[in-house]
Design a protein around this motif. Structure first.
Motif, PDB file in Angstrom:
ATOM      1  N   SER A 112      74.689 -18.531   3.870  1.00 19.29           N
ATOM      2  CA  SER A 112      75.992 -18.567   3.206  1.00 19.29           C
ATOM      3  C   SER A 112      75.954 -18.078   1.635  1.00 19.29           C
ATOM      4  O   SER A 112      76.996 -17.471   1.143  1.00 19.29           O
ATOM      5  CB  SER A 112      76.477 -19.938   3.332  1.00 19.29           C
ATOM      6  N   VAL A 113      75.112 -18.337   1.006  1.00 20.89           N
ATOM      7  CA  VAL A 113      74.711 -17.980  -0.478  1.00 20.89           C
ATOM      8  C   VAL A 113      74.698 -16.339  -0.418  1.00 20.89           C
ATOM      9  O   VAL A 113      75.347 -15.658  -1.445  1.00 20.89           O
ATOM     10  CB  VAL A 113      73.721 -18.555  -1.041  1.00 20.89           C
ATOM     11  N   ALA A 114      74.032 -15.870   0.237  1.00 16.87           N
ATOM     12  CA  ALA A 114      73.965 -14.546   0.192  1.00 16.87           C
ATOM     13  C   ALA A 114      75.293 -13.622   0.563  1.00 16.87           C
ATOM     14  O   ALA A 114      75.560 -12.566  -0.022  1.00 16.87           O
ATOM     15  CB  ALA A 114      72.808 -13.973   1.320  1.00 16.87           C
ATOM     16  N   ARG A 115      75.971 -14.028   1.617  1.00 13.13           N
ATOM     17  CA  ARG A 115      77.177 -13.516   1.875  1.00 13.13           C
ATOM     18  C   ARG A 115      78.180 -13.852   0.746  1.00 13.13           C
ATOM     19  O   ARG A 115      78.767 -12.846   0.257  1.00 13.13           O
ATOM     20  CB  ARG A 115      77.685 -14.325   3.131  1.00 13.13           C
ATOM     21  N   ALA A 116      78.243 -15.062   0.034  1.00 12.68           N
ATOM     22  CA  ALA A 116      79.091 -15.115  -1.149  1.00 12.68           C
ATOM     23  C   ALA A 116      78.673 -14.179  -2.334  1.00 12.68           C
ATOM     24  O   ALA A 116      79.495 -13.704  -3.229  1.00 12.68           O
ATOM     25  CB  ALA A 116      79.066 -16.502  -1.554  1.00 12.68           C
ATOM     26  N   PHE A 117      77.270 -14.175  -2.496  1.00 16.56           N
ATOM     27  CA  PHE A 117      76.936 -13.315  -3.559  1.00 16.56           C
ATOM     28  C   PHE A 117      77.119 -12.021  -3.157  1.00 16.56           C
ATOM     29  O   PHE A 117      77.696 -10.779  -4.224  1.00 16.56           O
ATOM     30  CB  PHE A 117      75.302 -13.515  -3.667  1.00 16.56           C
ATOM     31  N   ALA A 118      76.848 -11.288  -1.929  1.00 16.07           N
ATOM     32  CA  ALA A 118      77.300  -9.875  -1.530  1.00 16.07           C
ATOM     33  C   ALA A 118      78.981  -9.790  -1.819  1.00 16.07           C
ATOM     34  O   ALA A 118      79.449  -8.653  -2.491  1.00 16.07           O
ATOM     35  CB  ALA A 118      76.975  -9.668  -0.237  1.00 16.07           C
ATOM     36  N   MET A 158      65.251  -6.199   2.033  1.00 13.64           N
ATOM     37  CA  MET A 158      65.879  -7.486   1.672  1.00 13.64           C
ATOM     38  C   MET A 158      65.470  -7.858   0.152  1.00 13.64           C
ATOM     39  O   MET A 158      64.581  -7.605  -0.418  1.00 13.64           O
ATOM     40  CB  MET A 158      64.990  -8.528   2.589  1.00 13.64           C
ATOM     41  N   LEU A 159      66.451  -8.468  -0.456  1.00 21.58           N
ATOM     42  CA  LEU A 159      66.438  -8.750  -1.507  1.00 21.58           C
ATOM     43  C   LEU A 159      66.328 -10.235  -1.819  1.00 21.58           C
ATOM     44  O   LEU A 159      67.070 -10.985  -1.232  1.00 21.58           O
ATOM     45  CB  LEU A 159      67.845  -8.402  -2.329  1.00 21.58           C
ATOM     46  N   ASN A 160      65.397 -10.536  -2.709  1.00 27.84           N
ATOM     47  CA  ASN A 160      65.006 -12.320  -2.869  1.00 27.84           C
ATOM     48  C   ASN A 160      65.521 -12.400  -4.275  1.00 27.84           C
ATOM     49  O   ASN A 160      64.984 -11.708  -5.291  1.00 27.84           O
ATOM     50  CB  ASN A 160      63.555 -12.536  -2.458  1.00 27.84           C
ATOM     51  N   ILE A 161      66.114 -13.653  -4.457  1.00 25.08           N
ATOM     52  CA  ILE A 161      66.683 -13.863  -5.750  1.00 25.08           C
ATOM     53  C   ILE A 161      66.146 -15.387  -5.919  1.00 25.08           C
ATOM     54  O   ILE A 161      66.321 -16.042  -5.227  1.00 25.08           O
ATOM     55  CB  ILE A 161      68.027 -13.563  -6.113  1.00 25.08           C
ATOM     56  N   GLN A 162      65.662 -15.419  -7.380  1.00 21.75           N
ATOM     57  CA  GLN A 162      64.981 -16.886  -7.478  1.00 21.75           C
ATOM     58  C   GLN A 162      65.992 -17.249  -8.689  1.00 21.75           C
ATOM     59  O   GLN A 162      66.493 -16.684  -9.733  1.00 21.75           O
ATOM     60  CB  GLN A 162      63.596 -16.801  -8.193  1.00 21.75           C
TER      61      GLN A 162
END
Length: 70
Positions: free
Chosen positions: A25-31, A1-5
């Motif tokens: 939703s943010v993670a999916r859009a980022f991917a 898992m990757l956490n982004i601040q």
């Protein structure tokens, strides 16, 4: 898992406006963004190789693309 601040209040507000408070939703859009960027970079590299006369057979190209993205 990757956490982004995110340390940019403007960007954080834009993300919340676009995706609400749903981290998935943010993670999916980022991917999706990262994958699109990779594809774009691959296309640019292919164009450069073509311009340099380093063309590949179409069958080899499509086989390689399928292996990479499927």
């Amino acid at each position: 898992m990757l956490n982004i601040q995110i340390d940019n209040p403007v960007l954080e507000a834009d993300l919340k406006q676009a995706f609400g408070d749903n981290p998935q939703s943010v993670a999916r859009a980022f991917a999706e963004f990262v994958q699109a960027k990779r594809i774009s970079d691959d296309i640019k590299e292919s164009i450069t190789q073509l311009e340099q006369g380093r063309a590949l057979k179409a069958a080899d190209v499509f086989s390689s693309i399928r292996a990479k993205y499927e």
